[in-house]
Enzyme design. Structure first.
Site, short mmCIF file in Angstrom:
data_model
loop_
_atom_site.label_atom_id
_atom_site.label_comp_id
_atom_site.label_asym_id
_atom_site.label_seq_id
_atom_site.Cartn_x
_atom_site.Cartn_y
_atom_site.Cartn_z
N PRO A 198 1.04 -1.30 -0.01
CA PRO A 198 0.00 -0.14 -0.36
C PRO A 198 0.78 1.32 -0.17
CG PRO A 198 -0.89 -1.43 1.67
CD PRO A 198 0.73 -2.42 1.13
N GLY A 199 0.58 2.36 -0.89
CA GLY A 199 1.14 3.25 -0.64
C GLY A 199 2.25 3.69 -1.11
N THR A 200 2.63 2.71 -2.15
CA THR A 200 3.74 2.53 -3.21
C THR A 200 2.94 3.44 -4.33
OG1 THR A 200 3.28 1.09 -4.12
CG2 THR A 200 5.28 0.82 -2.89
N GLY A 201 1.68 4.07 -4.91
CA GLY A 201 2.08 4.60 -5.30
C GLY A 201 1.43 4.26 -6.85
N LYS A 202 0.81 2.94 -7.19
CA LYS A 202 -0.22 2.70 -7.68
C LYS A 202 -1.59 3.51 -8.00
CE LYS A 202 -0.53 -1.04 -5.32
NZ LYS A 202 0.07 -0.95 -3.72
N THR A 203 -2.22 3.89 -7.32
CA THR A 203 -3.45 4.96 -8.04
C THR A 203 -2.16 6.01 -8.44
OG1 THR A 203 -5.01 4.26 -5.72
CG2 THR A 203 -5.53 5.80 -7.30
N HIS A 419 13.37 -0.34 30.09
CA HIS A 419 13.29 -1.02 29.43
C HIS A 419 14.23 -0.74 27.92
CE1 HIS A 419 10.23 -4.09 27.34
NE2 HIS A 419 10.38 -2.52 26.08
N GLU A 420 13.77 0.66 27.46
CA GLU A 420 14.07 0.87 26.57
C GLU A 420 16.04 0.37 26.11
OE1 GLU A 420 12.76 1.30 23.98
OE2 GLU A 420 10.83 1.26 25.12
N HIS A 423 16.46 -2.41 25.21
CA HIS A 423 16.71 -3.22 23.70
C HIS A 423 17.92 -2.12 23.05
CE1 HIS A 423 12.66 -3.91 23.39
NE2 HIS A 423 12.37 -3.37 23.79
P1 ADP Z 1 -0.82 2.69 -3.45
O1 ADP Z 1 -2.83 3.04 -4.90
O2 ADP Z 1 -0.26 2.12 -4.19
O3 ADP Z 1 -2.32 2.67 -2.14
P2 ADP Z 1 -0.74 5.77 -4.16
O4 ADP Z 1 -1.03 6.29 -5.36
O5 ADP Z 1 -2.35 6.64 -3.69
O6 ADP Z 1 -0.77 4.60 -3.41
O7 ADP Z 1 -0.09 6.70 -2.46
C1 ADP Z 1 -0.71 8.03 -2.11
C2 ADP Z 1 -0.01 8.88 -1.93
O8 ADP Z 1 1.51 9.15 -2.10
C3 ADP Z 1 -0.11 9.53 -3.79
O9 ADP Z 1 -1.01 10.48 -3.61
C4 ADP Z 1 1.22 10.40 -3.57
O10 ADP Z 1 1.39 11.34 -3.12
C5 ADP Z 1 2.07 9.84 -2.25
N1 ADP Z 1 3.96 8.76 -3.60
C6 ADP Z 1 3.37 7.24 -3.21
N2 ADP Z 1 3.79 6.81 -4.01
C7 ADP Z 1 4.36 7.94 -4.64
C8 ADP Z 1 5.58 8.02 -5.85
N3 ADP Z 1 6.35 7.14 -6.52
N4 ADP Z 1 6.54 9.09 -6.52
C9 ADP Z 1 5.76 10.11 -5.71
N5 ADP Z 1 5.16 10.05 -5.19
C10 ADP Z 1 3.92 8.79 -3.89
ZN ZN Z 2 9.98 -3.01 24.08
#
Ligand code: ADP
Ligand code: ZN
Length: 597
Positions: A198-203, A419-420, A423
């Site tokens: 998630p969040g790698t920029g697929k959308t 504790h910390e 670690h």
């Molecule tokens: P996914 O669909 O893979 O879960 P998103 O495309 O929704 O991720 O990414 C969320 C936001 O994170 C994007 O709107 C952008 O701002 C940022 N982001 C993620 N990947 C990239 C990337 N490769 N380059 C620039 N911005 C990115």
């Molecule tokens: Zn701990």
């Protein structure tokens, strides 16, 4: 503009309703007492009446004392004769006329109202042509539409995932100039699956393709298809593809396709699968009916490619699969820079350092790091983003916001510090473990304190030593508490859970136990519907014993380190209590000075 029309129509309805009411009231101001016809005749006979007024077949009359009466006369009547015989003056009047337009209006009013309501219903429903995001009505696809004029995202905005970008770049050419490709007989995939964390920029990537090609972008989440009612999902899919064909060339983006596209035989017995299967089947049917000259490209995204139904991935469907990975150091630096374009950056900022310190961050996390930094800058009233602000923003994204409002008792604080320190010291002393970057006893998120290690280089795989070191470090916190306070607290719960998980995977997944050897033992996977591998009771016992042995070995090793370096443990604890956050460099100083004594 649309809003204006809507308001206008509402006022129109109100005005019409008022008119209607008014008219209704006006028509019945008549307070005359109604008397039956026979009574009326009797009165006439007795010479009681002098004048009457006839309107159609209603007679209005008045008694001597001024009381008003009315009487409806039967169709076949001899009233007139009667009256004339009695010398009553008879006056006839025209019935009151409603103006013609009002009459027409009134007779049409219900239909009009109905039509207006209908109009509104559909207005709301048709998400087309505007605003990019109104939901469509029931059974409609519920997709959001971003028109080319509105989309500002270009391929330049996507950074750090160059391979994935290269793989989809030709789609832009195709959408811009489909004729060229078809003439050349080139086959362009109509279905593309983007997969990755998630969040790698697929959308973002899908949007950028649409933005770059200047075509409309429909987006919908897989979970939107699956509703309670059987058949809705399938009809939404049909609708989505129809809308897409109307707007071609365009991109249809289906996020979280695993919500519909999960392996079909999976989760049997969980019920409610009919709907999902129907939806998936419809999706397959639509994809099959797709031809290159539809000029519609379907892009789907998932972070669970492994659980997708194989049927989805067959040729002609999502036959191009593009992995969108977490960015590496260089990629992270580029992503940071992309997002920093809109901000004011101070002269001391070194993006490379930040990129190095954020292993495992996704693009979305990096974007939020820059955003946090911008927010912090404003909050501190400074002009530009500085390195120090970026570090603070990084900590916030990495570990959650500080919870300074959470008041720890003096005792809790001491336990947390100890504790910390446990670690940190174990990690420090183990050869080959990741260097300690920062230790803090400021509560963040759900943790009361944190020890942060940063790898010196990117790691894509881990060796056995690294994993064992991890086990030791994780257990270090609990052991320190035991040594110093001779007490156990719940604070170590998460550490222990993670340690057990690592140890179990070392044995069952990575074949790292000598007693069992390089074998894997698959656990059940409720998502893909994979059942657990069947193993003998003996093997199960052996696995448990091996997991326990690994954890115990790590425990002994960590305990030895802490007992041997008790003075350093106490010194780090004291430093933490005093300063709350200390860095790796601070620990170096403490250890050097304590050892010298
Ligand atoms: P996914 O669909 O893979 O879960 P998103 O495309 O929704 O991720 O990414 C969320 C936001 O994170 C994007 O709107 C952008 O701002 C940022 N982001 C993620 N990947 C990239 C990337 N490769 N380059 C620039 N911005 C990115
Ligand atoms: Zn701990």
């Amino acid at each position: 503009m649309q809003k204006f029309y809507k308001n206008l129509s509402i006022w129109l309805i109100v005005a019409l309703a008022a008119l209607f009411l008014f008219h209704y009231c006006k028509q019945s101001p008549d307070r005359r007492h109604a008397l039956p016809y026979t009574e009326f005749l009797k009165k006439a006979d007795s010479g009681f009446l002098s004048t009457v007024t006839m309107i159609n077949n209603t007679i209005l009359w008045e008694t001597a004392d001024g009381s008003l009466f009315k009487t409806v006369v039967p169709q076949t009547n001899d009233a007139l004769e009667h009256l004339l015989r009695k010398n009553v003056t008879v006056r006839a009047e025209e019935p009151p006329q409603t103006p013609w337009f009002l009459q027409t209006l009134l007779s049409w009013l219900p239909i009009l109202l109905f039509a207006l309501l209908w109009f509104f219903y559909f207005q709301k429903g048709s998400g087309q042509g505007g605003g990019g995001g109104r939901a469509m009505a029931f059974g409609k696809s519920k997709a959001r539409l971003i028109n080319p004029e509105e989309s500002k995202i270009k391929l330049d905005d996507v950074a750090g995932i160059d391979e994935a970008k290269e793989e989809v770049e030709e789609l832009v050419d195709f959408l811009k100039n489909p004729g060229k490709f078809i003439e050349a007989g080139a086959k362009i995939p109509t279905g593309v699956l983007l997969y990755g964390e998630p969040g790698t920029g697929k959308t973002l990537l899908a949007k950028a393709i649409a933005g770059e090609a200047g075509v409309p972008f429909f987006s919908i989440s897989g979970s939107n298809f699956v509703e309670m009612y059987v058949g809705i999902g399938a009809s939404r899919v049909r609708d989505l593809f129809n809308e897409g064909k109307k707007k071609a060339p365009c991109i249809i983006f289906i996020d979280e396709i695993d919500a519909v596209g999960r392996h079909r035989s999976s989760g049997a017995g969980s019920g409610g699968n009919d709907e999902r299967e129907q939806t998936l089947n419809q999706l397959l049917v639509e994809m099959d009916g797709f031809e290159v000259n539809n000029h519609v490209i379907v892009i789907a995204a998932t972070n669970r490619q492994d659980i997708l139904d194989p049927a989805l991935l067959r040729p002609g469907r999502f036959d191009r699969q593009v992995m969108v990975p977490l960015p590496d150091v260089g990629g992270r630096e580029k992503i940071l820079k992309v997002h920093a374009r809109k901000t004011k950056i101070g002269p001391d900022v070194n993006w490379q350092v930040i990129a190095k310190g954020t292993p495992g961050f996704s693009g979305a996390q990096l974007a939020s790091l820059v955003n946090e930094a911008a927010l912090l800058t404003t909050r501190r009233n400074s002009q530009t983003i500085s390195m120090e602000i970026l570090e603070a923003a990084k900590d916030k994204v990495m570990m959650g916001a500080e919870r300074r409002s959470l008041i720890l008792t003096e005792r809790e604080k001491r336990t947390t510090a100890c504790h910390e320190a446990g670690h940190a010291l174990v990690a420090w002393m183990l050869p080959g473990a990741d260097p300690v970057h920062k230790v803090t006893i400021i509560p963040r998120g759900r943790a009361l304190g944190l020890t942060m290690q940063l790898p010196q280089e990117e790691r894509n795989s881990h060796d056995r030593t690294f994993l064992c070191n991890n086990l030791c470090t994780l257990l270090g916190g609990r052991i320190a508490e035991e040594i110093v306070f001779n007490q156990m607290t719940t604070g170590a719960g998460n550490d222990i859970e993670r340690a057990s998980d690592i140890a179990r995977r070392m044995v069952c997944e990575w074949g790292m136990s000598e007693a069992i050897g390089p074998l894997t033992f698959r656990a059940s996977n409720p998502l893909s519907g994979q059942p657990a591998q069947i193993i003998s009771e003996q093997t199960a016992m052996l696995i448990d014993a091996e997991v326990k042995r690994l954890v115990q070995a790590a425990y002994d090793q960590a305990r030895a380190i802490l007992e041997q370096h008790r003075a350093q443990l106490d010194a780090i604890t004291a430093a933490l209590l005093e300063r709350e956050t200390i860095s790796g460099a601070d620990i170096q100083v403490i250890i050097d000075s304590t050892s010298a004594q």
